[in-house]
Each structure stands twice: as structure tokens, then as C-alpha cells.
Design a protein around this motif. Structure first.
Motif, PDB file in Angstrom:
ATOM      1  N   GLY A 131       0.839  -1.195   0.000  1.00  0.00           N
ATOM      2  CA  GLY A 131       0.000   0.000   0.000  1.00  0.00           C
ATOM      3  C   GLY A 131       0.873   1.244   0.000  1.00  0.00           C
ATOM      4  O   GLY A 131       2.037   1.199   0.431  1.00  0.00           O
ATOM      5  N   ALA A 132       0.303   2.347  -0.520  1.00  0.00           N
ATOM      6  CA  ALA A 132       1.084   3.586  -0.615  1.00  0.00           C
ATOM      7  C   ALA A 132       0.234   4.783  -0.203  1.00  0.00           C
ATOM      8  O   ALA A 132       0.341   5.859  -0.778  1.00  0.00           O
ATOM      9  N   GLY A 133      -0.626   4.592   0.806  1.00  0.00           N
ATOM     10  CA  GLY A 133      -1.469   5.680   1.295  1.00  0.00           C
ATOM     11  C   GLY A 133      -0.878   6.318   2.547  1.00  0.00           C
ATOM     12  O   GLY A 133       0.319   6.179   2.831  1.00  0.00           O
ATOM     13  N   GLY A 134      -1.745   6.999   3.312  1.00  0.00           N
ATOM     14  CA  GLY A 134      -1.285   7.737   4.491  1.00  0.00           C
ATOM     15  C   GLY A 134      -0.666   6.848   5.561  1.00  0.00           C
ATOM     16  O   GLY A 134       0.384   7.182   6.132  1.00  0.00           O
ATOM     17  N   LEU A 200      -7.415  -4.022   2.661  1.00  0.00           N
ATOM     18  CA  LEU A 200      -7.804  -5.402   2.309  1.00  0.00           C
ATOM     19  C   LEU A 200      -7.948  -6.262   3.562  1.00  0.00           C
ATOM     20  O   LEU A 200      -6.996  -6.380   4.334  1.00  0.00           O
ATOM     21  N   MET A 202     -10.414  -5.657   5.829  1.00  0.00           N
ATOM     22  CA  MET A 202     -11.137  -4.870   6.839  1.00  0.00           C
ATOM     23  C   MET A 202     -12.640  -5.184   6.790  1.00  0.00           C
ATOM     24  O   MET A 202     -13.187  -5.427   5.708  1.00  0.00           O
ATOM     25  N   LEU A 226      -2.096  -3.582   9.544  1.00  0.00           N
ATOM     26  CA  LEU A 226      -2.568  -2.347  10.205  1.00  0.00           C
ATOM     27  C   LEU A 226      -4.067  -2.392  10.447  1.00  0.00           C
ATOM     28  O   LEU A 226      -4.583  -1.670  11.300  1.00  0.00           O
ATOM     29  N   GLY A 249      -3.133  -4.863  14.088  1.00  0.00           N
ATOM     30  CA  GLY A 249      -3.154  -3.409  13.962  1.00  0.00           C
ATOM     31  C   GLY A 249      -3.603  -2.659  15.207  1.00  0.00           C
ATOM     32  O   GLY A 249      -3.412  -1.447  15.305  1.00  0.00           O
TER      33      GLY A 249
HETATM   34  P1  NAP Z   1      -5.392   5.348   2.246  1.00  0.00           P
HETATM   35  O1  NAP Z   1      -4.585   6.578   2.448  1.00  0.00           O
HETATM   36  O2  NAP Z   1      -6.711   5.431   1.560  1.00  0.00           O
HETATM   37  O3  NAP Z   1      -4.455   4.292   1.444  1.00  0.00           O
HETATM   38  C1  NAP Z   1      -4.907   3.012   1.145  1.00  0.00           C
HETATM   39  C2  NAP Z   1      -3.874   2.259   0.312  1.00  0.00           C
HETATM   40  O4  NAP Z   1      -4.402   0.955   0.066  1.00  0.00           O
HETATM   41  C3  NAP Z   1      -3.598   2.875  -1.057  1.00  0.00           C
HETATM   42  O5  NAP Z   1      -2.298   2.558  -1.448  1.00  0.00           O
HETATM   43  C4  NAP Z   1      -4.620   2.150  -1.934  1.00  0.00           C
HETATM   44  O6  NAP Z   1      -4.232   2.058  -3.291  1.00  0.00           O
HETATM   45  C5  NAP Z   1      -4.562   0.769  -1.344  1.00  0.00           C
HETATM   46  N1  NAP Z   1      -5.808   0.049  -1.591  1.00  0.00           N
HETATM   47  C6  NAP Z   1      -7.060   0.402  -1.229  1.00  0.00           C
HETATM   48  N2  NAP Z   1      -7.953  -0.518  -1.627  1.00  0.00           N
HETATM   49  C7  NAP Z   1      -7.243  -1.481  -2.278  1.00  0.00           C
HETATM   50  C8  NAP Z   1      -7.584  -2.692  -2.936  1.00  0.00           C
HETATM   51  N3  NAP Z   1      -8.850  -3.110  -2.999  1.00  0.00           N
HETATM   52  N4  NAP Z   1      -6.594  -3.416  -3.499  1.00  0.00           N
HETATM   53  C9  NAP Z   1      -5.322  -2.981  -3.432  1.00  0.00           C
HETATM   54  N5  NAP Z   1      -4.919  -1.844  -2.832  1.00  0.00           N
HETATM   55  C10 NAP Z   1      -5.872  -1.104  -2.247  1.00  0.00           C
HETATM   56  O7  NAP Z   1      -5.697   4.619   3.631  1.00  0.00           O
HETATM   57  P2  NAP Z   1      -4.772   4.615   4.932  1.00  0.00           P
HETATM   58  O8  NAP Z   1      -5.162   5.729   5.817  1.00  0.00           O
HETATM   59  O9  NAP Z   1      -3.360   4.517   4.461  1.00  0.00           O
HETATM   60  O10 NAP Z   1      -5.241   3.273   5.658  1.00  0.00           O
HETATM   61  C11 NAP Z   1      -4.935   1.998   5.150  1.00  0.00           C
HETATM   62  C12 NAP Z   1      -5.387   0.934   6.148  1.00  0.00           C
HETATM   63  O11 NAP Z   1      -4.653   1.051   7.355  1.00  0.00           O
HETATM   64  C13 NAP Z   1      -6.870   1.044   6.555  1.00  0.00           C
HETATM   65  O12 NAP Z   1      -7.433  -0.236   6.565  1.00  0.00           O
HETATM   66  C14 NAP Z   1      -6.859   1.593   7.941  1.00  0.00           C
HETATM   67  O13 NAP Z   1      -7.916   1.068   8.730  1.00  0.00           O
HETATM   68  C15 NAP Z   1      -5.532   1.071   8.463  1.00  0.00           C
HETATM   69  N6  NAP Z   1      -4.962   1.976   9.479  1.00  0.00           N
HETATM   70  C16 NAP Z   1      -4.714   1.470  10.721  1.00  0.00           C
HETATM   71  C17 NAP Z   1      -4.161   2.275  11.683  1.00  0.00           C
HETATM   72  C18 NAP Z   1      -3.878   1.703  13.048  1.00  0.00           C
HETATM   73  O14 NAP Z   1      -3.683   2.479  13.979  1.00  0.00           O
HETATM   74  N7  NAP Z   1      -3.810   0.410  13.191  1.00  0.00           N
HETATM   75  C19 NAP Z   1      -3.849   3.621  11.400  1.00  0.00           C
HETATM   76  C20 NAP Z   1      -4.126   4.098  10.110  1.00  0.00           C
HETATM   77  C21 NAP Z   1      -4.689   3.269   9.153  1.00  0.00           C
HETATM   78  P3  NAP Z   1      -4.803   3.104  -4.395  1.00  0.00           P
HETATM   79  O15 NAP Z   1      -4.149   4.399  -4.104  1.00  0.00           O
HETATM   80  O16 NAP Z   1      -4.407   2.476  -5.680  1.00  0.00           O
HETATM   81  O17 NAP Z   1      -6.302   3.152  -4.191  1.00  0.00           O
END
Ligand code: NAP
Length: 286
Positions: A131-134, A200, A202, A226, A249
């Protein structure tokens, strides 16, 4: 505990807020430590973000947590951005010090602390982040700060993985690859830890898993997710079934909150109580 004019106020900015677990986690921590604080959910619509930030100064808040969609947008309204937030490019915690608003990010350090709590040392590890998000960016920053040997950002979109890697590659061995490349297979074979930073698996789509070719991994590779709802994702369940050490996570959620608690109060956070509160909150959530 009684709320009076002296009670220190903290809270959470986000939109929409839905059923956030942070209030239950922090209020349980304040109750057990006897600190006179209250944590409030504060839904803030994007068009009112500037006024809301000024509002915490005007109302004498000690600080707030900041979540989606405000983590980046809020930065322009603050007086100072701490190095932790500069590295991650986002603020998740504001502290109000003598009327000055200071932005921090506790996600990177919180993630590394959650690994440590699980007996996993990030220093010297080769990490593969899916993944490459926040959240991925915070985890990459955490591994670099902790002295990882290398970090590979792997995403379905190669350009997003590459852009993320470019943010760090001047100062650390970070590269970006796509999920369908040979470089990804090579990174998995070399990985000390593989982290799912995508949604993925969740709730409610709990059967989904990131595309990890299990046979490529070494037996010592750590599997980290996570996602914390469910606590045991199908990625973690499969890792356990195959004999890998797994880390869920919820530890990151607890530790990022504990670090915010410590920034606001100057006291050590009662992480066991925060965990209990989080788990009972999660039970009531779905
Ligand atoms: P985000 O900024 O929206 O980034 C999501 C990443 O996942 C992007 O790289 C996205 O790719 C990719 N993605 C989304 N749906 C996908 C799919 N069906 N197949 C393949 N790649 C997919 O979200 P985020 O804030 O980084 O959060 C990501 C996850 O981490 C969430 O599930 C969140 O609940 C979890 N998280 C947990 C904590 C914790 O404290 N444990 C903290 C923050 C986040 P694209 O850009 O190509 O869509």
C-alpha cells in the motif's frame, strides 16, 4: 468523574467521525490515572476546519487528535510543525502550549512501539510495505527512524509506490514496486517483515487478503497488519496457520493514542487499560 471549569479538554477532529474508538480509549485512561481531562468527539466539516482550529485555542483546549480528512489540511493553520509530522507529511495530534498550536504525528513512532510490544525489533529489518497511502507513509517513516536495513513500498499502482519511495529515497534505502513485478517477488523473498497497509481484509470484507506469495517468504518473516477490525484478519490468520509471527493493527492504534496522551498530560499512558477499553469498544462496534 465530574467535569468542571478546570477540566482540561482534548478531543478528535474528523469528518464524518462515525463510531471512533479514541474517546473510549482516552477517557478510560484519564479515569484510571485520575487526571482531570475529558476527550470529546468533535466532528468538523471540511469547510469549517480553520474556524475549528481557532476554536480550540479560544476554548482553552489542551489539544486534539486529527483524523481523515483533515490530517494534511490542518497543517496550514498551526503555529509550528514538529519533525515527527514533517517526516510523515501529516498531523494526527495538536498540542496547545501557551496558546501556540503545535502539530505532531504519533503514527510512525506508535507503529514501531507496537512492534516492540510484540517482541519485534524494527532495527536492521528489510521491510515490505503493501500500500502507498497515508498509513503506509507513517510506517515507512517509522522503519527509517528505527534503522531498518531497507524498505520496499509495494502497491497495485507502480507510480504511487514510486512517488512514496521518492519522498524518502534521498536519505534512506527505499524503493517502490508494483504487485505484479519481479522486484516484488524478490523483495518478499528478502523480507524480514511484511506489512499490510491497505484496507484489504477490513470489516465487512473480511475474507480479502493482500497478494502475498507465501512460498517466497522465509520462515522468520514477521507478518503485520494495520487493519484492526477484525483483530485477526484473514492475512494474520493465514500467517499464524503457516507458523509465522504475526502482529495485529490494534497495537498501533493504542500506541499512537498513548503517545498523544503523553504529549498532552506529560504522564505515562496506561496502555493496558487503553487496550481493554479498545477491545470492548470493538466488540460493540460491528
Ligand atoms: P489510504 O490513504 O486510503 O491508502 C490506502 C492504500 O491501500 C492505497 O495505497 C490504496 O491504493 C490501497 N488500496 C485500497 N484498496 C485497495 C484494494 N482493494 N486493493 C489494493 N490496494 C488497495 O488509507 P490509509 O489511511 O493509508 O489506511 C490503510 C489501512 O490502514 C486502513 O485499513 C486503515 O484502517 C488502516 N490503518 C490502521 C491504523 C492503526 O492504527 N492500526 C492507522 C491508520 C490506518 P490506491 O491508491 O491504488 O487506491
Amino acid at each position: 468523574m465530574e467535569i468542571t471549569a478546570k477540566t482540561k479538554k482534548v478531543g478528535l477532529f474528523g469528518w464524518p467521525l462515525g463510531h471512533s474508538l479514541s474517546p473510549v480509549m482516552h477517557n478510560a485512561a484519564f479515569a484510571v490515572t485520575g487526571l482531570d481531562y475529558v476527550y470529546l468527539p468533535l466532528p468538523v466539516a471540511p469547510e469549517f476546519l480553520a474556524q475549528a482550529v481557532e476554536g480550540i485555542r479560544a476554548l482553552g483546549f489542551r489539544g486534539v487528535n486529527v483524523t481523515i480528512p483533515h490530517k494534511i489540511a490542518v497543517m496550514e493553520y498551526l503555529d509550528e510543525i514538529d519533525s515527527s509530522a514533517k517526516l510523515v507529511g501529516a498531523v494526527n495530534t495538536i498540542v496547545v502550549d501557551d496558546g501556540r498550536l503545535i502539530g505532531y504525528n504519533t503514527d510512525a513512532k506508535g507503529y514501531i512501539r507496537s512492534l516492540k510490544e510484540a517482541g519485534v525489533n524494527a532495527a536492521g529489518k528489510s521491510a515490505v510495505i503493501l500500500g502507498a497511502g497515508g498509513a503506509a507513509r507513517a510506517v515507512v517513516a517509522g522503519f527509517i527512524e528505527a534503522g531498518a536495513a531497507s524498505v520496499v513500498v509495494a502497491a497495485r499502482d507502480k507510480s504511487k509506490a514510486g512517488n512514496m519511495a521518492n519522498l524518502f529515497s534521498a536519505s534512506a534505502p527505499v524503493s517502490g514496486v508494483s504487485w505484479d513485478s519481479e522486484e516484488f517477488a524478490a523483495a518478499l523473498a528478502n523480507a524480514g517483515i511484511v506489512v499490510n497497509a491497505t484496507p484489504l481484509g477490513m470489516y465487512p470484507e473480511t475474507k480479502k487478503q493482500p497478494p502475498v506469495e507465501w512460498d517466497l517468504l522465509q520462515s522468520s518473516t514477521v507478518i503485520s497488519d494495520l487493519v484492526y477490525n477484525p483483530l485477526i484478519t484473514s492475512f494474520l490468520a493465514e500467517g499464524t496457520r503457516r507458523g509465522y509471527t504475526v502482529v495485529g493493527g490494534e497495537g498501533m492504534l493504542i500506541e499512537q493514542g498513548a503517545l498523544a496522551f503523553e504529549l498532552w498530560t506529560g504522564s505515562k499512558a496506561p496502555t493496558k487499560i487503553m487496550r481493554q477499553a479498545l477491545l470492548s469498544g470493538l466488540n460493540n462496534k460491528n
